[in-house]
Write a protein that holds these residues in place. Structure first.
Motif, PDB file in Angstrom:
ATOM      1  N   ASN A 148      56.917  -7.576 -21.578  1.00  0.00           N
ATOM      2  CA  ASN A 148      56.431  -6.634 -20.585  1.00  0.00           C
ATOM      3  C   ASN A 148      55.395  -7.327 -19.706  1.00  0.00           C
ATOM      4  OD1 ASN A 148      53.958  -6.593 -21.918  1.00  0.00           O
ATOM      5  ND2 ASN A 148      54.175  -4.518 -22.688  1.00  0.00           N
ATOM      6  N   GLU A 149      54.978  -6.672 -18.636  1.00  0.00           N
ATOM      7  CA  GLU A 149      54.123  -7.326 -17.635  1.00  0.00           C
ATOM      8  C   GLU A 149      52.784  -7.779 -18.212  1.00  0.00           C
ATOM      9  OE1 GLU A 149      55.368  -5.493 -13.323  1.00  0.00           O
ATOM     10  OE2 GLU A 149      53.989  -4.314 -14.570  1.00  0.00           O
ATOM     11  N   LYS A 150      52.199  -6.970 -19.090  1.00  0.00           N
ATOM     12  CA  LYS A 150      50.891  -7.330 -19.643  1.00  0.00           C
ATOM     13  C   LYS A 150      50.981  -8.605 -20.468  1.00  0.00           C
ATOM     14  CE  LYS A 150      48.906  -2.677 -19.780  1.00  0.00           C
ATOM     15  NZ  LYS A 150      48.385  -1.576 -20.651  1.00  0.00           N
ATOM     16  N   VAL A 151      52.007  -8.706 -21.310  1.00  0.00           N
ATOM     17  CA  VAL A 151      52.161  -9.895 -22.141  1.00  0.00           C
ATOM     18  C   VAL A 151      52.494 -11.111 -21.272  1.00  0.00           C
ATOM     19  CG1 VAL A 151      53.472 -10.953 -24.011  1.00  0.00           C
ATOM     20  CG2 VAL A 151      52.852  -8.531 -24.144  1.00  0.00           C
ATOM     21  N   ALA A 152      53.379 -10.914 -20.292  1.00  0.00           N
ATOM     22  CA  ALA A 152      53.741 -12.017 -19.403  1.00  0.00           C
ATOM     23  C   ALA A 152      52.512 -12.542 -18.665  1.00  0.00           C
ATOM     24  CB  ALA A 152      54.801 -11.558 -18.407  1.00  0.00           C
ATOM     25  N   GLN A 153      51.651 -11.626 -18.212  1.00  0.00           N
ATOM     26  CA  GLN A 153      50.427 -12.023 -17.524  1.00  0.00           C
ATOM     27  C   GLN A 153      49.477 -12.757 -18.460  1.00  0.00           C
ATOM     28  OE1 GLN A 153      49.529 -11.805 -14.360  1.00  0.00           O
ATOM     29  NE2 GLN A 153      47.448 -12.579 -14.694  1.00  0.00           N
ATOM     30  N   ALA A 154      49.364 -12.246 -19.700  1.00  0.00           N
ATOM     31  CA  ALA A 154      48.461 -12.870 -20.667  1.00  0.00           C
ATOM     32  C   ALA A 154      48.925 -14.254 -21.088  1.00  0.00           C
ATOM     33  CB  ALA A 154      48.328 -11.965 -21.891  1.00  0.00           C
ATOM     34  N   VAL A 155      50.254 -14.443 -21.186  1.00  0.00           N
ATOM     35  CA  VAL A 155      50.788 -15.729 -21.660  1.00  0.00           C
ATOM     36  C   VAL A 155      50.930 -16.738 -20.528  1.00  0.00           C
ATOM     37  CG1 VAL A 155      52.789 -16.849 -22.719  1.00  0.00           C
ATOM     38  CG2 VAL A 155      51.986 -14.655 -23.600  1.00  0.00           C
ATOM     39  N   PHE A 156      51.466 -16.292 -19.383  1.00  0.00           N
ATOM     40  CA  PHE A 156      51.813 -17.234 -18.315  1.00  0.00           C
ATOM     41  C   PHE A 156      50.859 -17.199 -17.123  1.00  0.00           C
ATOM     42  CE2 PHE A 156      55.790 -16.463 -20.585  1.00  0.00           C
ATOM     43  CZ  PHE A 156      56.267 -17.755 -20.752  1.00  0.00           C
ATOM     44  N   GLY A 157      49.997 -16.188 -17.030  1.00  0.00           N
ATOM     45  CA  GLY A 157      49.145 -16.091 -15.850  1.00  0.00           C
ATOM     46  C   GLY A 157      49.994 -15.829 -14.618  1.00  0.00           C
ATOM     47  N   HIS A 158      49.822 -16.662 -13.580  1.00  0.00           N
ATOM     48  CA  HIS A 158      50.572 -16.502 -12.331  1.00  0.00           C
ATOM     49  C   HIS A 158      51.863 -17.323 -12.332  1.00  0.00           C
ATOM     50  CE1 HIS A 158      47.305 -14.220 -10.606  1.00  0.00           C
ATOM     51  NE2 HIS A 158      46.443 -15.188 -10.935  1.00  0.00           N
ATOM     52  N   GLU A 159      52.157 -17.987 -13.411  1.00  0.00           N
ATOM     53  CA  GLU A 159      53.357 -18.805 -13.510  1.00  0.00           C
ATOM     54  C   GLU A 159      54.583 -17.907 -13.725  1.00  0.00           C
ATOM     55  OE1 GLU A 159      54.990 -22.484 -16.364  1.00  0.00           O
ATOM     56  OE2 GLU A 159      52.970 -21.652 -16.609  1.00  0.00           O
ATOM     57  N   ASN A 160      55.691 -18.245 -13.085  1.00  0.00           N
ATOM     58  CA  ASN A 160      56.929 -17.488 -13.258  1.00  0.00           C
ATOM     59  C   ASN A 160      57.487 -17.754 -14.650  1.00  0.00           C
ATOM     60  OD1 ASN A 160      59.443 -16.297 -13.198  1.00  0.00           O
ATOM     61  ND2 ASN A 160      59.981 -17.077 -11.185  1.00  0.00           N
ATOM     62  N   PRO A 161      57.612 -16.714 -15.505  1.00  0.00           N
ATOM     63  CA  PRO A 161      58.015 -16.955 -16.897  1.00  0.00           C
ATOM     64  C   PRO A 161      59.526 -17.104 -17.099  1.00  0.00           C
ATOM     65  CG  PRO A 161      57.514 -14.650 -16.590  1.00  0.00           C
ATOM     66  CD  PRO A 161      57.239 -15.312 -15.269  1.00  0.00           C
ATOM     67  N   ILE A 162      60.332 -16.687 -16.120  1.00  0.00           N
ATOM     68  CA  ILE A 162      61.784 -16.686 -16.302  1.00  0.00           C
ATOM     69  C   ILE A 162      62.278 -18.115 -16.560  1.00  0.00           C
ATOM     70  CG2 ILE A 162      64.008 -16.143 -15.261  1.00  0.00           C
ATOM     71  CD1 ILE A 162      62.346 -13.708 -15.976  1.00  0.00           C
ATOM     72  N   GLY A 163      63.039 -18.241 -17.651  1.00  0.00           N
ATOM     73  CA  GLY A 163      63.597 -19.535 -18.017  1.00  0.00           C
ATOM     74  C   GLY A 163      62.658 -20.404 -18.826  1.00  0.00           C
ATOM     75  N   LYS A 164      61.413 -19.975 -18.993  1.00  0.00           N
ATOM     76  CA  LYS A 164      60.453 -20.766 -19.765  1.00  0.00           C
ATOM     77  C   LYS A 164      60.684 -20.543 -21.263  1.00  0.00           C
ATOM     78  CE  LYS A 164      57.984 -22.344 -16.257  1.00  0.00           C
ATOM     79  NZ  LYS A 164      58.576 -21.632 -15.140  1.00  0.00           N
TER      80      LYS A 164
END
Length: 819
Positions: A148-164
């Motif tokens: 979800n957005e909160k976890v994605a923000q906490a883990v990746f910051g402003h980095e695009n997480p898709i494919g990571k």
């Protein structure tokens, strides 16, 4: 014409400042409280309604009609989902949902988050918006993950997480690589579903081992029926399926004397409409989410009561003022004013007062909203009033109050002949049946709320003070998060958490304030981690199916919790065979026959590996007091993790002991939050809804009484003004102040007593029904009704006597000269 009505209404509003101020004040308070309570109820009723086609979404559950009770269970076996999908074309989409937690790691950053296991149909069943990724291709790979957005923000910051690629530890043992295939928007607060991370269900614990087992339930199943499919008809079509795959369950139930339902079935598969999930406490639905619909009805009832009491004030004061304006009405009629014109004049004045009160009420509700949310919780905002349905209801209430409060007094005045009004022959001192009836209704509602408040308070006090069979004041419960479980070490991988327990034991056991330390797989009550769970097992014993709650514990569990043995012994390090030993409660013992059970063997793990009973403990409430004590079996934790540590301390220094344990935790696990809480706090959290209900009753009762007293005070002022001459004559003839006060107050007190008597049976029916939600409950005592009646009478007497004493102390000569 309308402009003239408004100007005249404004002049009359200023002319009768005192009574209009009372009207506006009472209605303002009522509107403010009603808005907040209505929005709270509206928010609860809106749960899960944002899902598209929610009427077609269902949760699957089992119904077992046993000989003495009916059980409804939502845990499902793993093979049921694919088989249902293949055999029933009525099912459009179906998905499993498993719960868990995990550590997610990326570039040295590590977070503990909630993890759910689903099938791809999950995104087609529920309306979940995505911010990144294609919903149709999400989780296409077995090692894909959705955040979800909160976890994605906490883990990746402003980095695009898709494919990571991220690393995930969800077993408590090692990390595995997963590829991010999507990011979902956070679900709204009024959602029963909440998740941080999603992976394919094939990663769920023991998936391969349970793939073909129809007797192991460990997850939920949700489905979406094709449009037009009837729920009841579809459930009937599931009967052959049930008979085929759950044949053994059905035979066991029949053997044990089960009572068939109306269709002759003892074991059925049923569907719970997801739209009702939030209020279905009988089936259970999603764990920890349900509340009783009774609470919502209570909120709405309080809203209606408060508005009704305020309306009664409004009507009574308008009636009283209408009589004082009798000559004005007569003059208007003489000068040619028609009935319609006079009626519209009264309605305009009333609408103006209502409009001012509504505006002031909404402003007041905005001011007290932060305090309201702090007291009751919730996620309401005044913006919710701007939605079409809510705005329509608010406008409807406004129009109804304005019409009723304005129309009846006008109609009453227009009934009298013009000559009769001008001569002053209209009797304005006679109270009338309508005013009396309204006052009785008003105080009956107030007394009803007082009784409900007293009963709720008594029941909550009973719950908080009732002995539960274990020590809840001196025992601290500490959840072990995934990070702590991983730190168990390589030598204890099969039993995560044991190493953490040992570290705490070594660090605390020599402290003088520590009495004992133990651990278990499940918590008691609801801890600060928000998790609560139970595990059950069934087996055949002497030709009967036996069901029991199953709790894995460590050494010193009974000592730490101060649970009393009625027979036998506790688990002991001196007995190596205790790894296959059992301790049962008295309820379980009665289910097994209750005689000479020590040393008996139970085929819990099959006939080849029986387990021996070494102790019997006294029954204790390991669940909420809403439920009766059920059979319970304690077993030494040998194969799975312990997730909660319990520390018992001496009662002399609870605060210091808590701080010492917390500092020890921080020194042992510096990167993990300490979530310890006393068991007394855990048990109180189980009744959060009931406490909120009690607070609402108290608040509603106080507000209702205040509004009633405002109206009663205004009526008393009006009556005293009308009886000035009578009171003066009585004083001249020798009546005492006390006698006059008693005489004037008697009429009102009779009405309040009548109101109390009317409210008693209604209150008993309502609160007796509410108490049925508790397996352990109080008996409603007679003194509660007596106390409520006395309170109502005393409050009314204090309100009326204030004006009565003032009138009685007035100079009779001045009163008579004024007349």
């Amino acid at each position: 014409m309308l402009k003239n009505y408004i100007i005249t209404a404004w002049r009359n509003l200023l002319k009768g400042r005192v009574f209009n101020l009372i009207n506006i004040t009472g209605l303002t308070v009522a509107v403010a409280c009603s808005v907040l309570l209505f929005l709270t109820a509206d928010f609860q009723l809106s749960y899960d309604k944002f899902h598209k086609d929610v009427k077609d979404i269902y949760q699957v559950y089992f119904t077992q009609n046993k000989d003495t009770e009916t059980n409804r269970d939502t845990p499902m076996p793993e093979p049921i989902t694919p088989v249902l999908k293949s055999e029933y074309p009525e099912i459009k989409y179906i998905s499993r949902l498993g719960n868990g937690g995990a550590l997610i790691r990326y570039k040295g950053k590590q977070l503990e988050q909630r993890l759910n296991y689903i099938d791809q149909d999950f995104f087609k069943i529920f309306t979940i918006e995505t911010s990144l990724g294609n919903k149709n291709s999400m989780l296409s790979g077995l090692h894909d993950i959705v955040l979800n957005e909160k976890v994605a923000q906490a883990v990746f910051g402003h980095e695009n997480p898709i494919g990571k690629t991220v690393e995930l530890n969800y077993t408590g043992q090692s990390f595995e690589s997963f590829v991010v295939s999507g990011v979902t928007k956070d679900l709204p607060y009024n959602s029963s579903l909440h998740f941080d991370m999603l992976v394919r269900f094939e990663n769920y614990r023991d998936y391969q081992a349970n793939l073909d087992k129809w007797d192991v339930g460990n997850h939920s199943v949700f489905l979406k029926l094709r449009e037009g499919t009837n729920q009841a008809a579809f459930e009937k079509k599931l009967v052959p399926f049930t008979n085929k795959y759950f044949k053994e369950n059905i035979e066991n139930l029949k053997r044990d004397g089960s009572k068939p339902d109306a269709n002759g079935q003892v074991f059925t598969i049923n569907l719970l409409p997801f739209a009702e999930n939030h209020f279905n406490t009988e089936v259970g639905g999603l764990e920890g989410n349900q509340i009783s619909i009774l609470y919502i009805y209570t909120l709405l009832a309080i809203v209606i009561f408060i508005l009704l009491i305020a309306c009664i004030n409004f009507i009574n004061l308008n009636i009283a003022r209408a009589f004082n304006r009798a000559r004005e009405v007569g003059v208007r009629k003489t000068l040619g004013a028609g009935k319609d014109q006079l009626l519209w004049q009264f309605l305009t004045e009333t609408s103006l007062v209502c409009l001012l009160a509504f505006i002031a009420g909404i402003a007041l509700s905005s001011f007290i909203l932060p305090y309201f949310k702090q007291l009751f919780g919730g996620y309401i905002s005044l913006k919710m009033l701007l939605q079409p349905a809510e705005l329509t209801i608010a406008l409807f209430v406004f129009l109804i109050i304005s019409f009723i409060a304005g129309y009846y007094p006008a109609w009453l005045m227009l009934r009298y002949k013009t000559v009769q009004v001008l001569k002053g022959s209209v009797n304005t001192t006679k109270p009338g049946k309508v005013r009396n009836a309204l006052l009785v209704t008003q105080f009956a509602l107030s007394t009803l709320l007082i009784i409900c408040t007293l009963v709720t308070w008594q029941q909550m006090r009973y719950i908080q003070t009732k002995p539960l069979g274990f020590n809840r004041t001196e025992v601290l419960s500490i959840p072990l998060g995934p990070n702590v479980l991983i730190s168990s070490g390589n030598d204890t991988k099969s039993r995560p958490g044991i190493h953490a327990l040992q570290l705490l034991r070594n660090a605390l056991q020599n402290q003088p304030d520590i009495v004992a330390i133990t651990a278990a797989h499940s918590n008691l009550g609801l801890g600060t981690d928000g998790h609560t769970s139970t595990q059950g097992v069934t087996f055949t014993y002497k030709g009967h199916e036996i069901g029991t709650n199953w709790l894995q514990v460590d050494y010193d569990y009974l000592k730490t919790l101060d649970i009393k043995l009625s027979n036998g012994r506790d688990f002991s390090r001196d007995f190596p065979g205790d790894s296959s030993a059992l301790i049962i409660n008295e309820k379980m013992a009665r289910q097994l026959g209750g005689k000479n059970l020590l040393g008996s063997y139970l085929p819990v793990n099959g006939e080849e590996h029986p387990m021996q009973i070494v102790g019997i403990v006294k029954d204790y409430n390991f669940r909420s007091l809403k439920e009766k004590i059920e059979p319970l079996t304690l077993v030494m934790n040998t194969g799975k993790s312990v997730e909660y540590v319990f520390v018992r301390v001496k009662s002399q220094n609870l605060v210091q002991s808590f701080d010492k344990i917390k500092s020890t935790w921080k020194s042992l696990f510096p990167n993990d939050e300490f979530q310890g809480s006393w068991l007394s706090e855990n048990t109180e959290r189980l009744y959060k809804g009931e406490k909120s209900l009690g607070n609402m009753f108290v608040s509603g009762a106080i507000i209702a009484i205040i509004i009633s007293c405002i109206g009663l005070l205004a009526i008393a002022m009006m009556v005293m003004a009308q009886r000035t001459k009578e009171i003066g004559i009585r004083k001249v003839l020798g009546s005492s102040v006390a006698g006059i006060v008693a005489l004037v107050s008697a009429d009102f007190l009779k009405l309040v007593l009548l109101a109390s008597v009317i409210s008693f049976p209604i209150a008993w029916i309502v609160m007796n029904g509410w108490l049925q939600n508790f397996a352990y409950r109080i008996d409603i005592s007679w003194w509660i009704f007596l106390l409520a009646g006395l309170l109502a009478v005393l409050i009314a007497f204090a309100t009326v006597s204030f004006q009565a004493i003032k009138a009685a102390l007035a100079n009779p000569v001045k009163s008579l000269r004024t007349e």
